[in-house]
Design a protein around this motif. Structure first.
Motif, PDB file in Angstrom:
ATOM      1  N   GLU A 101       0.829  -1.198   0.000  1.00 16.21           N
ATOM      2  CA  GLU A 101       0.000   0.000   0.000  1.00 16.21           C
ATOM      3  C   GLU A 101       0.874   1.262   0.000  1.00 16.21           C
ATOM      4  N   ALA A 102       1.903   1.270   0.870  1.00 16.65           N
ATOM      5  CA  ALA A 102       2.754   2.463   0.990  1.00 16.65           C
ATOM      6  C   ALA A 102       3.472   2.777  -0.323  1.00 16.65           C
ATOM      7  N   THR A 103       3.774   1.733  -1.086  1.00 16.90           N
ATOM      8  CA  THR A 103       4.530   1.956  -2.323  1.00 16.90           C
ATOM      9  C   THR A 103       3.630   1.856  -3.566  1.00 16.90           C
ATOM     10  N   GLU A 107      11.776   7.385  -5.221  1.00 11.39           N
ATOM     11  CA  GLU A 107      11.026   6.524  -4.300  1.00 11.39           C
ATOM     12  C   GLU A 107      12.012   5.910  -3.311  1.00 11.39           C
ATOM     13  N   ILE A 108      11.570   5.810  -2.082  1.00  6.81           N
ATOM     14  CA  ILE A 108      12.425   5.228  -1.037  1.00  6.81           C
ATOM     15  C   ILE A 108      11.603   4.228  -0.245  1.00  6.81           C
ATOM     16  N   MET A 109      12.227   3.119   0.107  1.00  6.24           N
ATOM     17  CA  MET A 109      11.547   2.146   0.980  1.00  6.24           C
ATOM     18  C   MET A 109      12.568   1.575   1.955  1.00  6.24           C
ATOM     19  N   ILE A 110      12.321   1.757   3.244  1.00 10.53           N
ATOM     20  CA  ILE A 110      13.090   1.042   4.270  1.00 10.53           C
ATOM     21  C   ILE A 110      12.134  -0.052   4.733  1.00 10.53           C
ATOM     22  N   ALA A 111      12.326  -1.246   4.170  1.00 13.41           N
ATOM     23  CA  ALA A 111      11.344  -2.324   4.369  1.00 13.41           C
ATOM     24  C   ALA A 111      11.477  -2.977   5.742  1.00 13.41           C
ATOM     25  N   SER A 118      15.268  -1.453  11.019  1.00 11.00           N
ATOM     26  CA  SER A 118      16.170  -0.397  10.538  1.00 11.00           C
ATOM     27  C   SER A 118      15.464   0.945  10.370  1.00 11.00           C
ATOM     28  N   ARG A 119      14.173   0.998  10.722  1.00 12.98           N
ATOM     29  CA  ARG A 119      13.444   2.269  10.594  1.00 12.98           C
ATOM     30  C   ARG A 119      13.720   3.164  11.799  1.00 12.98           C
ATOM     31  N   GLY A 120      13.506   4.457  11.601  1.00 14.87           N
ATOM     32  CA  GLY A 120      13.630   5.409  12.704  1.00 14.87           C
ATOM     33  C   GLY A 120      15.064   5.679  13.125  1.00 14.87           C
ATOM     34  N   LYS A 121      16.028   5.243  12.303  1.00 16.36           N
ATOM     35  CA  LYS A 121      17.439   5.456  12.638  1.00 16.36           C
ATOM     36  C   LYS A 121      18.081   6.507  11.742  1.00 16.36           C
ATOM     37  N   GLY A 122      17.260   7.139  10.917  1.00 11.27           N
ATOM     38  CA  GLY A 122      17.819   8.159  10.022  1.00 11.27           C
ATOM     39  C   GLY A 122      18.262   7.616   8.677  1.00 11.27           C
ATOM     40  N   LEU A 123      18.055   6.288   8.463  1.00  9.68           N
ATOM     41  CA  LEU A 123      18.524   5.696   7.200  1.00  9.68           C
ATOM     42  C   LEU A 123      17.714   6.190   6.006  1.00  9.68           C
ATOM     43  N   GLY A 124      16.386   6.309   6.188  1.00 14.23           N
ATOM     44  CA  GLY A 124      15.552   6.772   5.075  1.00 14.23           C
ATOM     45  C   GLY A 124      15.996   8.147   4.602  1.00 14.23           C
ATOM     46  N   GLN A 125      16.216   9.030   5.551  1.00 14.22           N
ATOM     47  CA  GLN A 125      16.663  10.380   5.195  1.00 14.22           C
ATOM     48  C   GLN A 125      18.046  10.351   4.539  1.00 14.22           C
ATOM     49  N   GLU A 126      18.968   9.593   5.137  1.00 19.35           N
ATOM     50  CA  GLU A 126      20.326   9.562   4.584  1.00 19.35           C
ATOM     51  C   GLU A 126      20.340   9.024   3.158  1.00 19.35           C
ATOM     52  N   SER A 179      -2.130   9.193   3.104  1.00 16.68           N
ATOM     53  CA  SER A 179      -2.112   8.596   4.445  1.00 16.68           C
ATOM     54  C   SER A 179      -0.698   8.218   4.907  1.00 16.68           C
ATOM     55  N   ASN A 180       0.305   8.419   4.063  1.00 19.24           N
ATOM     56  CA  ASN A 180       1.673   7.999   4.408  1.00 19.24           C
ATOM     57  C   ASN A 180       2.402   9.132   5.150  1.00 19.24           C
ATOM     58  N   THR A 181       2.020   9.300   6.418  1.00 15.91           N
ATOM     59  CA  THR A 181       2.549  10.415   7.221  1.00 15.91           C
ATOM     60  C   THR A 181       4.072  10.399   7.304  1.00 15.91           C
ATOM     61  N   ALA A 182       4.649   9.214   7.528  1.00 13.94           N
ATOM     62  CA  ALA A 182       6.104   9.130   7.714  1.00 13.94           C
ATOM     63  C   ALA A 182       6.839   9.654   6.472  1.00 13.94           C
ATOM     64  N   SER A 183       6.399   9.187   5.311  1.00  9.62           N
ATOM     65  CA  SER A 183       7.081   9.587   4.080  1.00  9.62           C
ATOM     66  C   SER A 183       6.837  11.068   3.768  1.00  9.62           C
ATOM     67  N   LEU A 184       5.608  11.539   3.991  1.00  7.21           N
ATOM     68  CA  LEU A 184       5.327  12.971   3.742  1.00  7.21           C
ATOM     69  C   LEU A 184       6.211  13.841   4.634  1.00  7.21           C
ATOM     70  N   LYS A 185       6.346  13.415   5.910  1.00  6.51           N
ATOM     71  CA  LYS A 185       7.178  14.202   6.830  1.00  6.51           C
ATOM     72  C   LYS A 185       8.632  14.202   6.386  1.00  6.51           C
ATOM     73  N   LEU A 186       9.083  13.031   5.950  1.00 11.35           N
ATOM     74  CA  LEU A 186      10.488  12.924   5.509  1.00 11.35           C
ATOM     75  C   LEU A 186      10.768  13.905   4.355  1.00 11.35           C
ATOM     76  N   PHE A 187       9.935  13.845   3.325  1.00  9.19           N
ATOM     77  CA  PHE A 187      10.212  14.676   2.143  1.00  9.19           C
ATOM     78  C   PHE A 187      10.020  16.161   2.447  1.00  9.19           C
ATOM     79  N   ARG A 188       9.003  16.493   3.245  1.00  7.67           N
ATOM     80  CA  ARG A 188       8.805  17.916   3.580  1.00  7.67           C
ATOM     81  C   ARG A 188       9.975  18.409   4.436  1.00  7.67           C
ATOM     82  N   LYS A 189      10.473  17.549   5.331  1.00  5.59           N
ATOM     83  CA  LYS A 189      11.615  17.934   6.174  1.00  5.59           C
ATOM     84  C   LYS A 189      12.844  18.250   5.313  1.00  5.59           C
ATOM     85  N   LEU A 190      12.989  17.504   4.218  1.00  2.64           N
ATOM     86  CA  LEU A 190      14.148  17.736   3.332  1.00  2.64           C
ATOM     87  C   LEU A 190      13.989  18.995   2.473  1.00  2.64           C
TER      88      LEU A 190
HETATM   89  C1  LIG Z   1       9.039   6.501   5.036  1.00  2.00           C
HETATM   90  C2  LIG Z   1      10.282   5.723   5.370  1.00  2.00           C
HETATM   91  C3  LIG Z   1      11.182   5.652   4.129  1.00  2.00           C
HETATM   92  C4  LIG Z   1      11.067   6.411   6.512  1.00  2.00           C
HETATM   93  O1  LIG Z   1      12.306   5.742   6.709  1.00  2.00           O
HETATM   94  P1  LIG Z   1      13.086   5.808   8.105  1.00  2.00           P
HETATM   95  O2  LIG Z   1      14.453   5.302   7.897  1.00  2.00           O
HETATM   96  O3  LIG Z   1      12.293   5.148   9.169  1.00  2.00           O
HETATM   97  O4  LIG Z   1      13.089   7.396   8.356  1.00  2.00           O
HETATM   98  P2  LIG Z   1      14.190   8.237   9.137  1.00  2.00           P
HETATM   99  O5  LIG Z   1      14.551   7.538  10.405  1.00  2.00           O
HETATM  100  O6  LIG Z   1      15.307   8.591   8.218  1.00  2.00           O
HETATM  101  O7  LIG Z   1      13.369   9.550   9.494  1.00  2.00           O
HETATM  102  C5  LIG Z   1      13.535  10.756   8.752  1.00  2.00           C
HETATM  103  C6  LIG Z   1      12.312  11.639   8.953  1.00  2.00           C
HETATM  104  O8  LIG Z   1      11.172  10.993   8.379  1.00  2.00           O
HETATM  105  C7  LIG Z   1      10.007  11.295   9.181  1.00  2.00           C
HETATM  106  N1  LIG Z   1       9.526  10.026   9.770  1.00  2.00           N
HETATM  107  C8  LIG Z   1      10.103   8.804   9.658  1.00  2.00           C
HETATM  108  N2  LIG Z   1       9.333   7.876  10.280  1.00  2.00           N
HETATM  109  C9  LIG Z   1       8.270   8.526  10.769  1.00  2.00           C
HETATM  110  C10 LIG Z   1       7.099   8.117  11.462  1.00  2.00           C
HETATM  111  N3  LIG Z   1       6.902   6.831  11.802  1.00  2.00           N
HETATM  112  N4  LIG Z   1       6.178   9.045  11.783  1.00  2.00           N
HETATM  113  C11 LIG Z   1       6.336  10.340  11.449  1.00  2.00           C
HETATM  114  N5  LIG Z   1       7.445  10.805  10.765  1.00  2.00           N
HETATM  115  C12 LIG Z   1       8.382   9.900  10.447  1.00  2.00           C
HETATM  116  C13 LIG Z   1      10.481  12.253  10.262  1.00  2.00           C
HETATM  117  O9  LIG Z   1      10.353  13.573   9.752  1.00  2.00           O
HETATM  118  C14 LIG Z   1      11.943  11.879  10.384  1.00  2.00           C
HETATM  119  O10 LIG Z   1      12.734  12.922  10.886  1.00  2.00           O
HETATM  120  P3  LIG Z   1      12.823  13.175  12.490  1.00  2.00           P
HETATM  121  O11 LIG Z   1      13.235  11.866  13.077  1.00  2.00           O
HETATM  122  O12 LIG Z   1      13.859  14.241  12.621  1.00  2.00           O
HETATM  123  O13 LIG Z   1      11.455  13.587  12.905  1.00  2.00           O
HETATM  124  C15 LIG Z   1       9.918   4.270   5.866  1.00  2.00           C
HETATM  125  O14 LIG Z   1       9.003   4.376   6.928  1.00  2.00           O
HETATM  126  C16 LIG Z   1       9.319   3.404   4.769  1.00  2.00           C
HETATM  127  O15 LIG Z   1      10.027   2.884   3.948  1.00  2.00           O
HETATM  128  N6  LIG Z   1       8.008   3.219   4.756  1.00  2.00           N
HETATM  129  C17 LIG Z   1       7.352   2.330   3.799  1.00  2.00           C
HETATM  130  C18 LIG Z   1       7.557   2.628   2.332  1.00  2.00           C
HETATM  131  C19 LIG Z   1       7.184   4.042   1.995  1.00  2.00           C
HETATM  132  O16 LIG Z   1       6.242   4.577   2.540  1.00  2.00           O
HETATM  133  N7  LIG Z   1       7.914   4.627   1.066  1.00  2.00           N
HETATM  134  C20 LIG Z   1       7.629   5.972   0.602  1.00  2.00           C
HETATM  135  C21 LIG Z   1       7.078   5.990  -0.799  1.00  2.00           C
HETATM  136  S1  LIG Z   1       7.923   7.283  -1.697  1.00  2.00           S
END
Ligand SMILES: CC(C)(COP(=O)(O)OP(=O)(O)OC[C@H]1O[C@@H](n2cnc3c(N)ncnc32)[C@H](O)[C@@H]1OP(=O)(O)O)[C@@H](O)C(=O)NCCC(=O)NCCS
Length: 216
Positions: free
Chosen positions: A60-62, A130-134, A138-146, A171-182
């Motif tokens: 769903e996320a991808t 497109e990014i996926m940390i499956a 390994s999530r929440g460690k800054g890898l997605g952003q890096e 509905s993908n809050t985590a990814s929206l936050k990541l990209f907006r933060k960048l």
């Molecule tokens: C979205 C995704 C790539 C984040 O990867 P991650 O390695 O966990 O993210 P990071 O640890 O690098 O976090 C970077 C920023 O992303 C946002 N973020 C990451 N996880 C979050 C969560 N669970 N809730 C809210 N914001 C989140 C935050 O802004 C975070 O920065 P902060 O820690 O300073 O607040 C990962 O959750 C994922 O792969 N999800 C499934 C696939 C997907 O949705 N891909 C995107 C399609 S383009």
């Protein structure tokens, strides 16, 4: 920093020679970051990738459809041959057994993928990312952003990309936050697909430069 390649030159170079398993065609690179290593998407990575893509949440996320393993190998092959697409598998450095060795797929450490697709025929210097940390561990460690920043630095250096685009589900809050933060800004919203399109000029992104890139 190496001069950015002209898109036409890059595409022509991409279409030249090499085999079709990701080791020769398009050029093959790896990139080393602080916590992650990007390696080419190789056939050895496909079974684990296929396991990931059985997870309904990841599908769903991808915005992906479930595939059979044979179909996943076929998709891998087509990505490898497509000069407008570039995919890396993400390795978590903490999970690499022994030292990182160029040429070793290090499947034990694979945690996701990141890719760019130059899919706008009117502007081959615009790339969708497109990014996926499956792997949950390994999530929440800054890898997605890096790795998102690493992929974009790579795309600027190798393909002269000037603008990045990301299409993300509402509905993908985590990814929206990541990209907006960048620094990505909302460009449009599709009520039909329930998806936001975000864009950012490369020049306005906090890209790591020069990136440590080597030939695979
Ligand atoms: C979205 C995704 C790539 C984040 O990867 P991650 O390695 O966990 O993210 P990071 O640890 O690098 O976090 C970077 C920023 O992303 C946002 N973020 C990451 N996880 C979050 C969560 N669970 N809730 C809210 N914001 C989140 C935050 O802004 C975070 O920065 P902060 O820690 O300073 O607040 C990962 O959750 C994922 O792969 N999800 C499934 C696939 C997907 O949705 N891909 C995107 C399609 S383009």
């Amino acid at each position: 920093m190496e001069a950015p390649a002209e898109p036409a030159v890059a595409a022509a170079a991409a279409a030249e020679g090499g085999d079709d398993d990701g080791r020769g065609r398009k050029g093959s690179w790896y990139a080393v970051g602080e916590r992650a290593v990007l390696v080419p998407y190789l056939r050895e990575h496909v079974p684990r990738y296929h396991e990931w893509m059985q997870d309904p949440a990841l599908l769903e996320a991808t915005a992906s459809e479930p595939l059979s393993l044979a179909q996943e190998f076929e998709v891998h092959r087509s990505w490898t041959l497509d000069p407008l697409k570039h995919t890396f598998i993400v390795l978590d450095k903490e999970l690499i057994e022994g030292d990182f060795v160029v040429g070793n797929p290090h499947t034990e450490a694979m945690i996701g993928d990141v890719n760019i697709y130059m899919n706008d025929p009117d502007d081959l210097e615009l790339a969708e990312i497109e990014i996926m940390i499956a792997e949950q561990k390994s999530r929440g460690k800054g890898l997605g952003q890096e790795v998102t920043l690493m992929m974009m630095s790579f795309a600027v250096e190798k393909y002269g990309i000037h603008t990045f685009r990301a299409k993300i589900s509402d509905s993908n809050t985590a990814s929206l936050k990541l990209f907006r933060k960048l620094g990505f800004k909302d460009a449009s919203h599709s009520a039909v697909f329930k998806e936001v399109t975000l864009e950012a000029p490369a020049a306005e992104l906090p890209l790591s430069s020069p990136l440590t890139i080597g030939s695979w």
